[in-house]
Structures are given as structure tokens and as C-alpha cells.
Design a protein around this motif. Structure first.
Motif, PDB file in Angstrom:
ATOM      1  N   ASP A 190       0.840  -1.194   0.000  1.00  0.00           N
ATOM      2  CA  ASP A 190       0.000   0.000   0.000  1.00  0.00           C
ATOM      3  C   ASP A 190       0.882   1.252   0.000  1.00  0.00           C
ATOM      4  O   ASP A 190       1.827   1.369   0.787  1.00  0.00           O
ATOM      5  CB  ASP A 190      -0.899   0.029   1.243  1.00  0.00           C
ATOM      6  N   GLY A 191       0.578   2.188  -0.896  1.00  0.00           N
ATOM      7  CA  GLY A 191       1.318   3.444  -0.946  1.00  0.00           C
ATOM      8  C   GLY A 191       2.496   3.456  -1.901  1.00  0.00           C
ATOM      9  O   GLY A 191       3.133   4.501  -2.084  1.00  0.00           O
ATOM     10  N   ASP A 192       2.815   2.337  -2.532  1.00  0.00           N
ATOM     11  CA  ASP A 192       3.904   2.315  -3.518  1.00  0.00           C
ATOM     12  C   ASP A 192       3.530   3.146  -4.742  1.00  0.00           C
ATOM     13  O   ASP A 192       2.348   3.323  -5.066  1.00  0.00           O
ATOM     14  CB  ASP A 192       4.195   0.886  -3.982  1.00  0.00           C
ATOM     15  N   TRP A 193       4.552   3.654  -5.436  1.00  0.00           N
ATOM     16  CA  TRP A 193       4.330   4.269  -6.743  1.00  0.00           C
ATOM     17  C   TRP A 193       5.579   4.124  -7.607  1.00  0.00           C
ATOM     18  O   TRP A 193       6.686   3.961  -7.106  1.00  0.00           O
ATOM     19  CB  TRP A 193       3.919   5.743  -6.646  1.00  0.00           C
ATOM     20  N   VAL A 194       5.368   4.160  -8.917  1.00  0.00           N
ATOM     21  CA  VAL A 194       6.455   4.161  -9.893  1.00  0.00           C
ATOM     22  C   VAL A 194       6.170   5.263 -10.907  1.00  0.00           C
ATOM     23  O   VAL A 194       5.011   5.572 -11.202  1.00  0.00           O
ATOM     24  CB  VAL A 194       6.609   2.794 -10.604  1.00  0.00           C
ATOM     25  N   ARG A 195       7.243   5.862 -11.431  1.00  0.00           N
ATOM     26  CA  ARG A 195       7.102   7.024 -12.316  1.00  0.00           C
ATOM     27  C   ARG A 195       7.566   6.686 -13.728  1.00  0.00           C
ATOM     28  O   ARG A 195       8.535   5.945 -13.916  1.00  0.00           O
ATOM     29  CB  ARG A 195       7.938   8.189 -11.777  1.00  0.00           C
ATOM     30  N   TYR A 196       6.894   7.261 -14.715  1.00  0.00           N
ATOM     31  CA  TYR A 196       7.230   7.074 -16.121  1.00  0.00           C
ATOM     32  C   TYR A 196       7.240   8.436 -16.812  1.00  0.00           C
ATOM     33  O   TYR A 196       6.355   9.272 -16.566  1.00  0.00           O
ATOM     34  CB  TYR A 196       6.206   6.166 -16.813  1.00  0.00           C
ATOM     35  N   THR A 197       8.217   8.662 -17.669  1.00  0.00           N
ATOM     36  CA  THR A 197       8.203   9.847 -18.526  1.00  0.00           C
ATOM     37  C   THR A 197       7.489   9.473 -19.814  1.00  0.00           C
ATOM     38  O   THR A 197       7.898   8.536 -20.513  1.00  0.00           O
ATOM     39  CB  THR A 197       9.625  10.337 -18.825  1.00  0.00           C
ATOM     40  N   VAL A 198       6.407  10.196 -20.110  1.00  0.00           N
ATOM     41  CA  VAL A 198       5.554   9.844 -21.247  1.00  0.00           C
ATOM     42  C   VAL A 198       5.400  11.040 -22.179  1.00  0.00           C
ATOM     43  O   VAL A 198       5.524  12.195 -21.765  1.00  0.00           O
ATOM     44  CB  VAL A 198       4.165   9.361 -20.770  1.00  0.00           C
ATOM     45  N   ASN A 199       5.142  10.742 -23.439  1.00  0.00           N
ATOM     46  CA  ASN A 199       4.864  11.762 -24.449  1.00  0.00           C
ATOM     47  C   ASN A 199       3.447  11.536 -24.956  1.00  0.00           C
ATOM     48  O   ASN A 199       3.195  10.610 -25.733  1.00  0.00           O
ATOM     49  CB  ASN A 199       5.875  11.666 -25.590  1.00  0.00           C
ATOM     50  N   ILE A 200       2.529  12.369 -24.495  1.00  0.00           N
ATOM     51  CA  ILE A 200       1.110  12.219 -24.830  1.00  0.00           C
ATOM     52  C   ILE A 200       0.844  12.998 -26.117  1.00  0.00           C
ATOM     53  O   ILE A 200       1.005  14.219 -26.164  1.00  0.00           O
ATOM     54  CB  ILE A 200       0.225  12.723 -23.676  1.00  0.00           C
ATOM     55  N   LYS A 201       0.463  12.281 -27.162  1.00  0.00           N
ATOM     56  CA  LYS A 201       0.360  12.881 -28.491  1.00  0.00           C
ATOM     57  C   LYS A 201      -0.803  13.857 -28.619  1.00  0.00           C
ATOM     58  O   LYS A 201      -0.730  14.819 -29.384  1.00  0.00           O
ATOM     59  CB  LYS A 201       0.229  11.777 -29.547  1.00  0.00           C
ATOM     60  N   ALA A 202      -1.885  13.596 -27.901  1.00  0.00           N
ATOM     61  CA  ALA A 202      -3.050  14.485 -28.001  1.00  0.00           C
ATOM     62  C   ALA A 202      -3.756  14.527 -26.655  1.00  0.00           C
ATOM     63  O   ALA A 202      -3.889  13.506 -25.972  1.00  0.00           O
ATOM     64  CB  ALA A 202      -4.010  13.996 -29.084  1.00  0.00           C
ATOM     65  N   ALA A 203      -4.194  15.718 -26.262  1.00  0.00           N
ATOM     66  CA  ALA A 203      -4.937  15.856 -25.012  1.00  0.00           C
ATOM     67  C   ALA A 203      -6.319  15.233 -25.163  1.00  0.00           C
ATOM     68  O   ALA A 203      -6.871  15.146 -26.268  1.00  0.00           O
ATOM     69  CB  ALA A 203      -5.055  17.331 -24.643  1.00  0.00           C
ATOM     70  N   GLY A 204      -6.882  14.790 -24.050  1.00  0.00           N
ATOM     71  CA  GLY A 204      -8.232  14.254 -24.092  1.00  0.00           C
ATOM     72  C   GLY A 204      -8.427  13.090 -23.149  1.00  0.00           C
ATOM     73  O   GLY A 204      -7.575  12.793 -22.303  1.00  0.00           O
ATOM     74  N   LYS A 205      -9.565  12.428 -23.315  1.00  0.00           N
ATOM     75  CA  LYS A 205      -9.929  11.301 -22.458  1.00  0.00           C
ATOM     76  C   LYS A 205      -9.404  10.004 -23.072  1.00  0.00           C
ATOM     77  O   LYS A 205      -9.529   9.784 -24.281  1.00  0.00           O
ATOM     78  CB  LYS A 205     -11.439  11.231 -22.282  1.00  0.00           C
ATOM     79  N   TYR A 206      -8.836   9.164 -22.222  1.00  0.00           N
ATOM     80  CA  TYR A 206      -8.261   7.897 -22.654  1.00  0.00           C
ATOM     81  C   TYR A 206      -8.843   6.748 -21.834  1.00  0.00           C
ATOM     82  O   TYR A 206      -9.101   6.896 -20.626  1.00  0.00           O
ATOM     83  CB  TYR A 206      -6.739   7.899 -22.466  1.00  0.00           C
TER      84      TYR A 206
END
Length: 378
Positions: free
Chosen positions: A289-305
Motif C-alpha cells: 500500500d502506498g507504492d508508486w512508480v514514475r514514467y516519462t511519457v509523451n502524450i500525443k493528443a490531449a483528451g480522455k483515454y
């Protein structure tokens, strides 16, 4: 006649053995009638860069008048160190065009003094099995040891060299940085010189870090060297490069490390493949509980996914996503799948901004393995 030939053969063997013995202990000794500084100046430009730095940090008088031992680095050693420095700068996104003048004088001064010892230290004084601990100017710990090179098919059968080591403030030999001499025991009017091999890199292992401290900082950023594109697949094992609390927060570091050595446990995934990267063959596990991992991402278009989490585990949990510290998804409930390698999808949605961002996968409640996150534009 046979006895005569046998006697000649035996004499030949003894002669060969004596020759090897003499060669192994041969020690070229030379003497010059000028100071250490003047000798270097007379070497037809071989030490122009070294002399430039010696003058810059005001060591010329010491090498002209004081009784010192100088383990002499060649100009090519300094040039190699500068190439390494500019490579490190370019790798971290800074201009890789530094010159000698770009490096602070205090760096040149502190490192040059590691090569200079007070008094006379010749090869004969360094014949102990573990060498002799030496103290350079500015009291930096070094070590010197005479060793034989290999020749004529015999280990240690060649001419003798000095192993001159920076102890790196450690008593353990495995931590030392070692340079070998090319010539030893060149006596000058005021001291003695040992010329280091051209393959030695100036500063041992300290030059780049002292000249460019940023190179010592932990590498941070996308594990693959570039941001992962969304829409698409983010493999869970490809979390960002970086230290704890920067790239991840993990309470249990005791899992397997089949893919990465960091605290998040990684293991071979039964549904693994090479989609996006080799990380697709692995999943992360041993979550709390409480763990997290981080990713650097390039989101091509804003919006709902649409967000699909590929999950396995006995107890389920809750996961949500953040972008740059802002919560962007609903809390996605995870059901137990009946096994740690029994994979199912858990679904939710996220509102994502366009561009390059840092995405955290936050495991609010954990008893699960995570293989990948699949993003589809709605």
C-alpha cells in the motif's frame, strides 16, 4: 660425443635462465643535470599541456627547487580526460566544448598535486608485497608498488614498472585506481621522476566528477532513453531511471530483480513479449500500500483515454494515475485473478494533457502484480 652435446644443452638452459633473471630485474636508471621542471621543458613539446597547467597553478617553483618525486602524466592523458569530460557534458545535455580554460584552477591544482610527493621515492623503496602507502601534496592517500611485466612467455619476466594508485580514500585494493609507469627513476637536479604510461587518464577516476559535479548525480529520466508514447503501451518494468523517491517509492525491496536492480521487484511475466521494449517480458510485483512508480511519457493528443491495467494477483487492490503531481484518473478497483501470473484487465479512464510529462502509477491498495498499462484515445 653424446655426453658433450648433453653438456652444451645444459649450459644453454642455464644461460637462458640467467638471462631471464637479469632481464626481469633490469631497471633502466638515468640522470639529468637539470631540474625536474627544466627536464620536462626540454622534451620537444611532449609536455606542453602539462607545463601550461603547472604554471597556471603555480607549481613551477616547486618542481625547480624542492626535493620532490613526480609521477609524470603525459599530455595525451590530459587530452583523454578532457574528451571524457566533454562526453559526459554532452550526454547530460550540456555543451561538450569545454577547453582547459573552462576547468577551474582549483581542480587542476588539487589533481596535479596527487602526482607529486615530498622527498625522494625511488623504485627500490616500493618493493613490499602490498606496496607502500604514500602521501601526496595536500595529503591525499596514494600507493606505490613495484611489479614485473610479462615477457618471453614468463609471467613477471619483463622489465619492472611501478603501480601508482589513487587509494580513493579506501583501504581496499579493489577500490583503488591504478596507473603504470613507462619509465622509472629518472633523477633530476632536485628530485626524481617516474613517467606514467600514455594510456593513463589524468586524475585517475576523479577528473570528470571534480570538473563537472553534475556527472556524479544519479541519472534521472526515461529508462529507455526517450519518453514512452501515449496512446500506446507503457511496460510497468520500464519505470524511470533515478533514485528512490524520484523514480519510485517502494516499501518492500526484497523481491526478485530479473530486469532491474532497484527496489521495485521485477520477474519474468508469463504473458511477456517484446512490445515497445524488452521490459514487456517482465512485470513488477511485491507491491505494498502506498507504492508508486514514475514514467516519462509523451502524450500525443490531449483528451480522455481508456486505461487498461494488466493485473495478476490473489488479493486485488486500487490504482490511480497522476500527471505532474495531479490526479488524472479515477481510482481503478482491482479484483483478485486467482494467481500471481493469471493476467486480466482492469479498466478505467484518464484525462491526459498533451506533451511530455511525468506520470506516476500510484498503488493505493496492493496485493497485485502489474505487467503494463495500455492507453487508448476515446
Amino acid at each position: 660425443m653424446k655426453n658433450y652435446l648433453l653438456l652444451l644443452a645444459l649450459l644453454g638452459c642455464f644461460a637462458c635462465k640467467k638471462g631471464l633473471q637479469d632481464y626481469r630485474h633490469a631497471k633502466p636508471v638515468s640522470e639529468v643535470k637539470v631540474s625536474t621542471y627544466d627536464f620536462l621543458q626540454q622534451q620537444n613539446g611532449l609536455y606542453d599541456t602539462l607545463l601550461l597547467l603547472i604554471n597556471r597553478v603555480h607549481l613551477a617553483d616547486l618542481l625547480k627547487n624542492e626535493k620532490v618525486t613526480f609521477f609524470v602524466p603525459q599530455d595525451i592523458s590530459i587530452q583523454t580526460a578532457m574528451r571524457n569530460l566533454n562526453f559526459a557534458r554532452a550526454r547530460l545535455g550540456d555543451a561538450g566544448n569545454w577547453t582547459l580554460d573552462s576547468v577551474p584552477d582549483i581542480v587542476w591544482d588539487s589533481l596535479l598535486r596527487r602526482y607529486i610527493l615530498a622527498g625522494i621515492v625511488d623504485a627500490d623503496s616500493l618493493r613490499y608485497a602490498d606496496g607502500s602507502d604514500l602521501v601526496s601534496l595536500y595529503k591525499h592517500g596514494m600507493n606505490g608498488k613495484v611489479a614485473g611485466t610479462n615477457a618471453s612467455g614468463q609471467v613477471g619476466g619483463g622489465t619492472e614498472v611501478i603501480q601508482f594508485a589513487d587509494r580513493n580514500e579506501s583501504r581496499f585494493i579493489k577500490d583503488w585506481s591504478v596507473a603504470l609507469t613507462q619509465n622509472v627513476d629518472i633523477t633530476s637536479k632536485n628530485g626524481i621522476m617516474h613517467i606514467l604510461e600514455s594510456r593513463h587518464v589524468f586524475g585517475f577516476t576523479s577528473f570528470v566528477g571534480k570538473a563537472y559535479p553534475r556527472s556524479l548525480e544519479p541519472i534521472q529520466g526515461p529508462y529507455l532513453g526517450y519518453p514512452v508514447e501515449i496512446p500506446g503501451i507503457v511496460n510497468a518494468a520500464d519505470y524511470d531511471e533515478g533514485p528512490k523517491e524520484v523514480a519510485f517509492h517502494y516499501n518492500n525491496p526484497n523481491g526478485n530483480h530479473n530486469y532491474r536492480p532497484d527496489a521495485p521487484g521485477t520477474e519474468n511475466c508469463s504473458q511477456g513479449d517484446n512490445q515497445v521494449s524488452a521490459g514487456g517480458n517482465y512485470n513488477i510485483g511485491w507491491t505494498s500500500d502506498g507504492d508508486w512508480v514514475r514514467y516519462t511519457v509523451n502524450i500525443k493528443a490531449a483528451g480522455k483515454y481508456k486505461v487498461e491495467l494488466r493485473i495478476a494477483g490473489n488479493g486485488g487492490g486500487i490504482i490511480y494515475l497522476e500527471i505532474d503531481g495531479v490526479k488524472v484518473s479515477d481510482e481503478i478497483p482491482i479484483q483478485g485473478t486467482g494467481g500471481w501470473q493469471s493476467w486480466q484487465g482492469a479498466f478505467g479512464t484518464a484525462d491526459l494533457p498533451a506533451g511530455v510529462h511525468q506520470m506516476k502509477v500510484r498503488i493505493k491498495k496492493a496485493n497485485l502484480n502489474l505487467h503494463r498499462i495500455i492507453f487508448t484515445k476515446l
